[in-house]
Design a protein around this motif. Sequence first.
Motif, PDB file in Angstrom:
ATOM      1  N   PRO A 365     152.476  10.465  30.117  1.00  9.12           N
ATOM      2  CA  PRO A 365     152.742   9.715  31.355  1.00  9.12           C
ATOM      3  C   PRO A 365     154.167   9.179  31.386  1.00  9.12           C
ATOM      4  O   PRO A 365     154.896   9.207  30.386  1.00  9.12           O
ATOM      5  CB  PRO A 365     151.719   8.561  31.280  1.00  9.12           C
ATOM      6  N   TYR A 399     156.032  -2.088  38.234  1.00 10.38           N
ATOM      7  CA  TYR A 399     154.642  -2.068  37.792  1.00 10.38           C
ATOM      8  C   TYR A 399     154.154  -3.491  37.552  1.00 10.38           C
ATOM      9  O   TYR A 399     154.947  -4.393  37.237  1.00 10.38           O
ATOM     10  CB  TYR A 399     154.501  -1.276  36.485  1.00 10.38           C
ATOM     11  N   THR A 626     148.098  -5.442  29.488  1.00 11.16           N
ATOM     12  CA  THR A 626     147.366  -4.345  30.129  1.00 11.16           C
ATOM     13  C   THR A 626     147.137  -4.743  31.576  1.00 11.16           C
ATOM     14  O   THR A 626     146.682  -5.857  31.847  1.00 11.16           O
ATOM     15  CB  THR A 626     146.011  -4.096  29.438  1.00 11.16           C
ATOM     16  N   GLN A 628     145.382  -3.388  35.146  1.00 16.74           N
ATOM     17  CA  GLN A 628     144.543  -2.375  35.786  1.00 16.74           C
ATOM     18  C   GLN A 628     145.102  -1.986  37.148  1.00 16.74           C
ATOM     19  O   GLN A 628     145.679  -2.801  37.864  1.00 16.74           O
ATOM     20  CB  GLN A 628     143.116  -2.901  35.936  1.00 16.74           C
ATOM     21  N   GLY A 630     144.405   1.218  40.500  1.00 16.70           N
ATOM     22  CA  GLY A 630     143.597   2.317  41.016  1.00 16.70           C
ATOM     23  C   GLY A 630     142.370   1.834  41.755  1.00 16.70           C
ATOM     24  O   GLY A 630     142.168   0.639  41.984  1.00 16.70           O
ATOM     25  N   ARG A 636     142.407   2.383  36.026  1.00 16.50           N
ATOM     26  CA  ARG A 636     143.218   2.833  34.891  1.00 16.50           C
ATOM     27  C   ARG A 636     144.175   1.715  34.506  1.00 16.50           C
ATOM     28  O   ARG A 636     144.292   0.720  35.227  1.00 16.50           O
ATOM     29  CB  ARG A 636     143.970   4.118  35.264  1.00 16.50           C
ATOM     30  N   ASN A 637     144.870   1.901  33.402  1.00 10.12           N
ATOM     31  CA  ASN A 637     145.668   0.809  32.854  1.00 10.12           C
ATOM     32  C   ASN A 637     147.134   1.175  32.681  1.00 10.12           C
ATOM     33  O   ASN A 637     147.461   2.200  32.082  1.00 10.12           O
ATOM     34  CB  ASN A 637     145.133   0.391  31.472  1.00 10.12           C
ATOM     35  N   HIS A 638     148.027   0.301  33.215  1.00 16.04           N
ATOM     36  CA  HIS A 638     149.409   0.272  32.752  1.00 16.04           C
ATOM     37  C   HIS A 638     149.399  -0.501  31.438  1.00 16.04           C
ATOM     38  O   HIS A 638     148.738  -1.548  31.331  1.00 16.04           O
ATOM     39  CB  HIS A 638     150.316  -0.478  33.734  1.00 16.04           C
ATOM     40  N   ASP A 655     152.820   4.286  31.571  1.00 17.59           N
ATOM     41  CA  ASP A 655     152.212   4.191  32.896  1.00 17.59           C
ATOM     42  C   ASP A 655     150.690   4.203  32.839  1.00 17.59           C
ATOM     43  O   ASP A 655     150.025   3.510  33.618  1.00 17.59           O
ATOM     44  CB  ASP A 655     152.717   5.350  33.763  1.00 17.59           C
ATOM     45  N   GLU A 656     150.131   4.971  31.944  1.00 13.30           N
ATOM     46  CA  GLU A 656     148.677   5.043  31.864  1.00 13.30           C
ATOM     47  C   GLU A 656     148.262   5.189  30.402  1.00 13.30           C
ATOM     48  O   GLU A 656     148.700   6.122  29.717  1.00 13.30           O
ATOM     49  CB  GLU A 656     148.156   6.229  32.681  1.00 13.30           C
ATOM     50  N   GLU A 658     145.424   3.130  27.113  1.00 13.98           N
ATOM     51  CA  GLU A 658     144.197   2.389  26.820  1.00 13.98           C
ATOM     52  C   GLU A 658     144.461   0.891  26.942  1.00 13.98           C
ATOM     53  O   GLU A 658     144.109   0.258  27.924  1.00 13.98           O
ATOM     54  CB  GLU A 658     143.704   2.744  25.416  1.00 13.98           C
TER      55      GLU A 658
END
Length: 682
Positions: A365, A399, A626, A628, A630, A636-638, A655-656, A658
């Motif tokens: 990513p 972000y 982290t 979230q 979406g 999903r997580n930054h 960008d994405e 865990e």
Amino acid sequence: MGARRRTIATTAVIALVTALGAAACTSSPPGPQDAATALAAALESGDLDGVAFTPDVSADQAEKQRTDAYDAVVEALGEDALRVSLVSAETLEDDDALADAVLRFTWSTAGSAAADSERQWTYETTARLERDDEDVWRTHWASTILAPDLTVAEDLVVSRETPQRANVLGAGGEVLVEARDVFRVGIDKTFLPAAEAGAAARGLAAALEIDPDEYAKRVESAGDKAFVEAIVIRREDSYYDVPALRKLPGVNAIDDSLPLAPTRTFARPILGTVGTATAEIIEKSGGAIQAGDLTGLSGLQRQFDEQLRGRPGLRIDARGIEGSGSEGQARTLFTVPAVDGEPLQLTLDSLVQQSAENVLASVGPASAIVAIRPSTGEVLAAASGPGSQGLSTATLGQYAPGSTFKVVSALALLRAGLTPDSSVTCTDGITVDGRRFDNFPDYPAAALGDIPLRTAFANSCNTAFIGLRDETPQDAVVDAAGSLGLLPTQSLGFASFVGAVPSDSDGTDHAATMIGQGRVLASPLGMATVAASVAAGRTVTPHLVEPGSSSADDATDDSTSSAQASDDESDESSKDAETTDEPRPHVDLTSDEGAALRSLMRAVVTDGGAGFLRDLPGEVMAKTGTAQFGETDDLRNHVWMIAIQGDLAVAVFVDEGEYGSTTAGPLLTRFLESPVVAALTD
């Protein structure tokens, strides 16, 4: 009585007639001033139709001579480069039917009337005017009107001397960008019949793995003798087999040199590229840039192009035309020496930058690593991974910063009267205006309940920070963000975005702000600045370009980031961060506040989610994050991490991923453990 009146009347009439006759006899013919002024204007515009010439020449003849003489100069300097003014127009002492008009010609060699006088070609010529029987002033045409001693057998010829483009320098004056040997590979249409050019272009495109249709279209639309470049290959680049490419139909590989960084990817989104000037750049330059010139096409190379490019040298000659008997002979009328470009001094450390790029090389990513020296604010590295696809995620990404923003929220809480040891409440979840906020799924149960702020920060308890939202109104959070360097209105002198915190948030939006989500935005550069400010104990303003560089386009660039953060657990991705029209007054970070924040960030390493950094040399401080984004059913997580080690502040972003600790954490560890960075932080 009547006879006397008649006598008086008759005498008056005679006197009036006599006076009028005397006036008529003594009236002067028109002077040459108006005709000379009109001549100057016509010479400047090139339209001589309104000028009266003596019978031996027509306006068409004069205009053709002017055009023939000036064609090369106009092509080189631009259509608006010439200004002609009238200095004087006076009749001859011994013949008032003849006059000399002195004309001043000024050519702006930089293509602008505002060019400095040393680069302006200024001279004076004299035109002879004659008044005819109808009192019309007519011009005796001569080629010497156009330039000193110019004859009808001469043209003006312009020669340009290209200046040397300056290098881009990094920390310690190390050369980052300099001229390096390359091959310009493309189709040379003189090598094959025109009908075969399209097929040859597709063959080369296939070998280079570029779009065959787009390249073939460019080749087919070019002139019959054109060389249409497909790619520039570094001489040392072993990926391409240049001898094999040369054997393909119509292919030419021209030896050349271009200003290039050490590698193809090195800081490319920031440094930008250099290449042949586009039509748009040429048009906007006002004549300073011409077809075939090398210019910056993107990034800092374009923003600081004028400084790096320098100014071309110029020579204007009067040269004999073909068939004149003196063809090829030239006499120089004007010269301007070339001025080489001035180096652009950056703060980037090539080894630190390369270490960051090596760490990100395998990240899929969009990603970034930014490293700042807190004591000076120097940006040592601003790397964007291959997943960023050419965009500068490091300096332009926007972000949600997630829990790394809790450094900002913690500062607001400290200013509200809390200390790192103040008791706060961390629950499983908290509901605000009907919306539930939770901690991250693996939050440790031992850190729930009434705990010190230090523990809540170390383990990143969302509910504790949201529960304290009434202690810190949104304005207080905005002030804290500014104190830590997140000042959205500041210009850093290059294309950048640090962060933006909305000033109008309340309810759930204010709650989300406390944990770095909602409409809060930051770039990796911005979060590295937050860490640097904590380390320095004062507000740090990062700088990448050393003072003294000048730019006509202060902080704009074609490389803009489309990356936007989305709201946590809701579809609010279309809502941009809003700020007030008038920014709030800046509040400096104090040394005591910095010390308290450093103790909180140290607890993240000793007692919280960044324990993997505990064994690194020195007293490493960090914060995980982290955020979230979406759709609710596809969150999903930054992922983020910021850290301080000695005189180094770092932000890592993916960008994405865990979590910050599990995705960004290993990247941060590899970066800090790299020999270059380890030596830097000893």
